[in-house]
Design a protein around this motif. Structure first.
Motif, mmCIF file in Angstrom:
data_model
loop_
_atom_site.group_PDB
_atom_site.id
_atom_site.type_symbol
_atom_site.label_atom_id
_atom_site.label_comp_id
_atom_site.label_asym_id
_atom_site.label_seq_id
_atom_site.Cartn_x
_atom_site.Cartn_y
_atom_site.Cartn_z
ATOM 1 N N ASN A 1 -30.542 8.763 -16.979
ATOM 2 C CA ASN A 1 -30.987 7.178 -16.726
ATOM 3 C C ASN A 1 -31.232 6.610 -18.043
ATOM 4 O O ASN A 1 -32.363 6.153 -18.379
ATOM 5 N N GLU A 2 -30.400 6.387 -19.103
ATOM 6 C CA GLU A 2 -30.583 5.801 -20.416
ATOM 7 C C GLU A 2 -29.203 5.353 -20.890
ATOM 8 O O GLU A 2 -28.013 5.699 -20.248
ATOM 9 N N GLY A 3 -29.409 4.292 -21.855
ATOM 10 C CA GLY A 3 -28.318 3.612 -22.292
ATOM 11 C C GLY A 3 -27.467 4.540 -23.498
ATOM 12 O O GLY A 3 -26.631 3.681 -24.150
ATOM 13 N N SER A 4 -27.586 5.775 -23.787
ATOM 14 C CA SER A 4 -27.012 6.266 -24.809
ATOM 15 C C SER A 4 -25.795 6.914 -24.335
ATOM 16 O O SER A 4 -25.456 7.114 -23.327
ATOM 17 N N ILE A 5 -24.833 7.169 -25.346
ATOM 18 C CA ILE A 5 -23.758 7.732 -25.110
ATOM 19 C C ILE A 5 -23.956 9.163 -24.369
ATOM 20 O O ILE A 5 -24.665 9.986 -25.032
ATOM 21 N N GLN A 6 -23.116 9.396 -23.376
ATOM 22 C CA GLN A 6 -23.115 10.518 -22.716
ATOM 23 C C GLN A 6 -21.843 11.389 -22.386
ATOM 24 O O GLN A 6 -20.924 10.601 -22.133
ATOM 25 N N ILE B 1 -12.965 6.886 -13.481
ATOM 26 C CA ILE B 1 -14.403 7.133 -13.447
ATOM 27 C C ILE B 1 -14.701 6.489 -12.006
ATOM 28 O O ILE B 1 -14.654 5.330 -12.145
ATOM 29 N N THR B 2 -15.260 7.251 -11.239
ATOM 30 C CA THR B 2 -15.605 6.590 -9.850
ATOM 31 C C THR B 2 -17.263 6.633 -9.944
ATOM 32 O O THR B 2 -18.062 7.790 -10.092
ATOM 33 N N PHE B 3 -17.918 5.777 -9.899
ATOM 34 C CA PHE B 3 -19.477 5.782 -9.837
ATOM 35 C C PHE B 3 -19.946 5.557 -8.244
ATOM 36 O O PHE B 3 -19.600 4.667 -7.649
ATOM 37 N N LYS B 4 -20.551 6.622 -7.951
ATOM 38 C CA LYS B 4 -20.899 7.085 -6.498
ATOM 39 C C LYS B 4 -22.146 6.248 -5.947
ATOM 40 O O LYS B 4 -22.303 5.798 -4.920
ATOM 41 N N ASP B 5 -23.063 6.473 -6.871
ATOM 42 C CA ASP B 5 -24.195 5.734 -6.728
ATOM 43 C C ASP B 5 -25.149 5.613 -8.201
ATOM 44 O O ASP B 5 -24.842 5.597 -9.012
ATOM 45 N N GLY B 6 -26.572 5.019 -8.019
ATOM 46 C CA GLY B 6 -27.174 4.563 -9.295
ATOM 47 C C GLY B 6 -28.544 5.249 -9.029
ATOM 48 O O GLY B 6 -29.046 5.448 -7.913
ATOM 49 N N PHE B 7 -29.281 4.898 -10.005
ATOM 50 C CA PHE B 7 -30.701 5.234 -10.214
ATOM 51 C C PHE B 7 -31.558 4.275 -9.582
ATOM 52 O O PHE B 7 -32.620 4.685 -8.999
ATOM 53 N N GLY C 1 -12.714 16.370 -22.257
ATOM 54 C CA GLY C 1 -13.786 15.679 -21.866
ATOM 55 C C GLY C 1 -13.867 14.206 -21.872
ATOM 56 O O GLY C 1 -12.843 13.895 -22.180
ATOM 57 N N PHE C 2 -14.816 13.469 -21.820
ATOM 58 C CA PHE C 2 -15.102 12.341 -21.777
ATOM 59 C C PHE C 2 -16.461 11.843 -21.987
ATOM 60 O O PHE C 2 -17.335 12.631 -22.109
ATOM 61 N N PHE C 3 -16.500 10.699 -22.583
ATOM 62 C CA PHE C 3 -18.002 9.939 -22.548
ATOM 63 C C PHE C 3 -18.138 8.714 -22.115
ATOM 64 O O PHE C 3 -17.056 7.884 -21.785
ATOM 65 N N VAL C 4 -19.265 8.209 -21.801
ATOM 66 C CA VAL C 4 -19.495 7.093 -21.220
ATOM 67 C C VAL C 4 -20.840 6.608 -21.747
ATOM 68 O O VAL C 4 -21.690 7.387 -22.037
ATOM 69 N N ARG C 5 -20.715 5.368 -22.217
ATOM 70 C CA ARG C 5 -22.048 4.635 -22.756
ATOM 71 C C ARG C 5 -22.289 3.723 -21.805
ATOM 72 O O ARG C 5 -21.732 2.354 -21.723
ATOM 73 N N PRO C 6 -23.352 3.712 -20.874
ATOM 74 C CA PRO C 6 -24.067 2.672 -20.067
ATOM 75 C C PRO C 6 -24.778 1.565 -20.786
ATOM 76 O O PRO C 6 -25.181 1.949 -22.091
ATOM 77 N N ARG C 7 -24.860 0.527 -20.059
ATOM 78 C CA ARG C 7 -25.568 -0.597 -20.772
ATOM 79 C C ARG C 7 -27.159 -0.467 -21.036
ATOM 80 O O ARG C 7 -27.536 -0.931 -21.977
ATOM 81 N N GLY C 8 -27.618 0.480 -20.112
ATOM 82 C CA GLY C 8 -28.947 0.610 -20.345
ATOM 83 C C GLY C 8 -29.757 0.364 -19.080
ATOM 84 O O GLY C 8 -31.064 0.573 -19.114
ATOM 85 N N ARG C 9 -29.232 -0.801 -18.273
ATOM 86 C CA ARG C 9 -29.877 -0.946 -16.834
ATOM 87 C C ARG C 9 -28.656 -0.775 -15.836
ATOM 88 O O ARG C 9 -27.557 -1.142 -16.314
#
Length: 142
Positions: free
Chosen positions: A98-103, A118-124, A63-71
């Motif tokens: 739609n949150e900045g925690s580790i996913q 990791i390809t980011f296809k669209d956003g919130f 598996g993998f994890f991603v932590r986005p910045r929060g926005r």
């Protein structure tokens, strides 16, 4: 499962770094105060955006994890693996929160690979941006 720091000493590449090639390295530096962000000044590139990690050797990936910045959080992402960085195998499609925690995201089948993308296809939101504070792979202890 463990968050194995296979990305330490690895290389990261993004398709549209905001200032110069290399800022993608902030997505694997184990520092929560830095991050990779798709270009947000000058020309605004539309989705998709991608982040490619070279782990320098083949590793088992459960598996993998991603932590986005929060926005400017991506919503739909695709995870791919490769042994040469050129030919890719899709390992799964996922939906982020739609949150900045580790996913964390688990693959249906374990993979053996040197690279992952990791390809980011669209956003919130309405902005065409993507960002990653940290990413890495997950390995089963078994």
């Amino acid at each position: 499962f463990t968050e194995d720091l296979l990305t330490v000493g690895a290389y990261a590449f993004g398709n549209c770094d905001p200032y110069e090639p290399g800022y993608a390295r902030f997505a694997i530096d184990n520092d929560p105060s830095t991050f990779w962000h798709s270009q947000y000044t000058g020309e605004k590139f539309q989705y998709p955006h991608w982040l490619k990690i070279d782990m320098k050797k083949k590793n088992r990936i459960d598996g993998f994890f991603v932590r986005p910045r929060g926005r400017d959080i991506a919503k739909h992402i695709e995870f791919e693996v490769s042994n040469d960085g050129e030919n890719w195998t899709q390992a799964g499609n996922f939906v982020m929160y739609n949150e900045g925690s580790i996913q964390e995201f688990m693959l249906k089948e374990p993979q053996e690979a040197r690279f992952y993308r990791i390809t980011f296809k669209d956003g919130f939101g309405s902005t065409p941006y993507a960002n990653v504070v940290e990413t890495g792979v997950l390995q089963s202890r078994y």
